[in-house]
Design a protein around this motif. Sequence first.
Motif, PDB file in Angstrom:
ATOM      1  N   GLY A   9      -5.087   4.522   6.477  1.00  0.00           N
ATOM      2  CA  GLY A   9      -4.558   3.219   6.725  1.00  0.00           C
ATOM      3  C   GLY A   9      -4.423   2.445   5.359  1.00  0.00           C
ATOM      4  N   PRO A  10      -3.936   1.326   5.560  1.00  0.00           N
ATOM      5  CA  PRO A  10      -3.785   0.268   4.312  1.00  0.00           C
ATOM      6  C   PRO A  10      -4.999  -0.014   3.485  1.00  0.00           C
ATOM      7  CG  PRO A  10      -3.228  -0.967   6.303  1.00  0.00           C
ATOM      8  CD  PRO A  10      -3.627   0.472   6.858  1.00  0.00           C
ATOM      9  N   ASN A  11      -4.851   0.010   2.364  1.00  0.00           N
ATOM     10  CA  ASN A  11      -6.089  -0.557   1.208  1.00  0.00           C
ATOM     11  C   ASN A  11      -6.443  -1.985   1.914  1.00  0.00           C
ATOM     12  OD1 ASN A  11      -7.042  -1.913  -0.768  1.00  0.00           O
ATOM     13  ND2 ASN A  11      -6.541  -0.081  -1.922  1.00  0.00           N
ATOM     14  N   LYS A  15      -4.000  -5.016   2.457  1.00  0.00           N
ATOM     15  CA  LYS A  15      -3.956  -5.641   3.568  1.00  0.00           C
ATOM     16  C   LYS A  15      -4.334  -7.025   3.784  1.00  0.00           C
ATOM     17  CE  LYS A  15      -5.406  -4.253   8.164  1.00  0.00           C
ATOM     18  NZ  LYS A  15      -6.160  -3.284   9.001  1.00  0.00           N
ATOM     19  N   GLY A  16      -5.341  -7.666   3.248  1.00  0.00           N
ATOM     20  CA  GLY A  16      -5.642  -8.938   3.112  1.00  0.00           C
ATOM     21  C   GLY A  16      -4.963  -9.916   2.509  1.00  0.00           C
ATOM     22  N   SER A  17      -3.957  -9.634   1.902  1.00  0.00           N
ATOM     23  CA  SER A  17      -2.974 -10.138   0.824  1.00  0.00           C
ATOM     24  C   SER A  17      -1.914 -10.632   1.207  1.00  0.00           C
ATOM     25  CB  SER A  17      -2.968  -9.519  -0.403  1.00  0.00           C
ATOM     26  OG  SER A  17      -1.968  -8.498  -0.491  1.00  0.00           O
ATOM     27  N   GLN A  18      -0.897 -11.678   0.517  1.00  0.00           N
ATOM     28  CA  GLN A  18       0.331 -11.923   0.777  1.00  0.00           C
ATOM     29  C   GLN A  18       1.353 -10.875   0.468  1.00  0.00           C
ATOM     30  OE1 GLN A  18       1.521 -15.539   1.141  1.00  0.00           O
ATOM     31  NE2 GLN A  18      -0.454 -16.223   1.852  1.00  0.00           N
ATOM     32  N   LEU A  19       1.056  -9.805   0.124  1.00  0.00           N
ATOM     33  CA  LEU A  19       1.672  -8.685  -0.457  1.00  0.00           C
ATOM     34  C   LEU A  19       2.090  -7.752   0.649  1.00  0.00           C
ATOM     35  CD1 LEU A  19       0.183  -7.886  -4.149  1.00  0.00           C
ATOM     36  CD2 LEU A  19       2.341  -9.081  -3.304  1.00  0.00           C
ATOM     37  N   ILE A  44       4.121   2.272  -5.508  1.00  0.00           N
ATOM     38  CA  ILE A  44       4.141   3.652  -5.126  1.00  0.00           C
ATOM     39  C   ILE A  44       2.996   4.108  -4.553  1.00  0.00           C
ATOM     40  CG2 ILE A  44       5.792   3.894  -7.172  1.00  0.00           C
ATOM     41  CD1 ILE A  44       3.737   5.393  -8.730  1.00  0.00           C
ATOM     42  N   GLY A  45       3.059   5.040  -3.795  1.00  0.00           N
ATOM     43  CA  GLY A  45       1.794   6.022  -3.142  1.00  0.00           C
ATOM     44  C   GLY A  45       1.266   5.451  -2.036  1.00  0.00           C
ATOM     45  N   ASP A  46      -0.005   5.715  -1.813  1.00  0.00           N
ATOM     46  CA  ASP A  46      -0.615   5.444  -0.626  1.00  0.00           C
ATOM     47  C   ASP A  46      -0.534   4.240  -0.087  1.00  0.00           C
ATOM     48  OD1 ASP A  46      -1.018   8.234  -0.857  1.00  0.00           O
ATOM     49  OD2 ASP A  46      -3.175   8.066  -1.059  1.00  0.00           O
ATOM     50  N   CYS A  47      -0.423   3.120  -0.923  1.00  0.00           N
ATOM     51  CA  CYS A  47      -0.744   1.688  -0.471  1.00  0.00           C
ATOM     52  C   CYS A  47       0.637   1.199   0.049  1.00  0.00           C
ATOM     53  CB  CYS A  47      -1.254   0.988  -1.536  1.00  0.00           C
ATOM     54  SG  CYS A  47      -0.031   0.534  -2.747  1.00  0.00           S
TER      55      CYS A  47
END
Length: 160
Positions: A9-11, A15-19, A44-47
């Motif tokens: 799942g997302p970091n 997840k809690g940001s505007q990004l 890059i990567g898992d995020c």
Amino acid sequence: MLHVTPPMGPNLVVKGSQLADEVGWLDISKDNLQHKRYPNVFGIGDCTNLPTAKTGAAVAAQSAILNRTISRVLKNEKPDRTYDGYTSCPLVTSYNTVILAEFDYNGQPLETFPVNQAKESRIMYHMKADVMPHLYWHGLLRGLWGGPAPYRKILHLGMK
């Protein structure tokens, strides 16, 4: 053979940001790894929300594209390379054989070696057991390994 992968799942920081995209992954362009809304953010990567497997091989290939992209953006130039979704999954099939599955965003084979990598191979076992750890620890983590793309061109005589 049973292949188990833990849930991903997302970091939470992303997840809690505007990004984040609507699901919580870093919202980047799958082609140049640049954020879709914030041009000074890359990932890059898992995020990330890249539609590819989250593997070390994928990160290596992404790092080569990202290095080139950031260098060009800092010079006010447009990115000129794209990430094709390359990833690799060495599938261990016995105590001394591996199927080295390499593919792109579309799930199409993107094999580095000019042999049929869909067949079990002892050589690919040694790639996974003996070569890949060195590439990871001494290449990728030091910024010296950007994936096998240049070698793929050489080994396929530029035809792939």
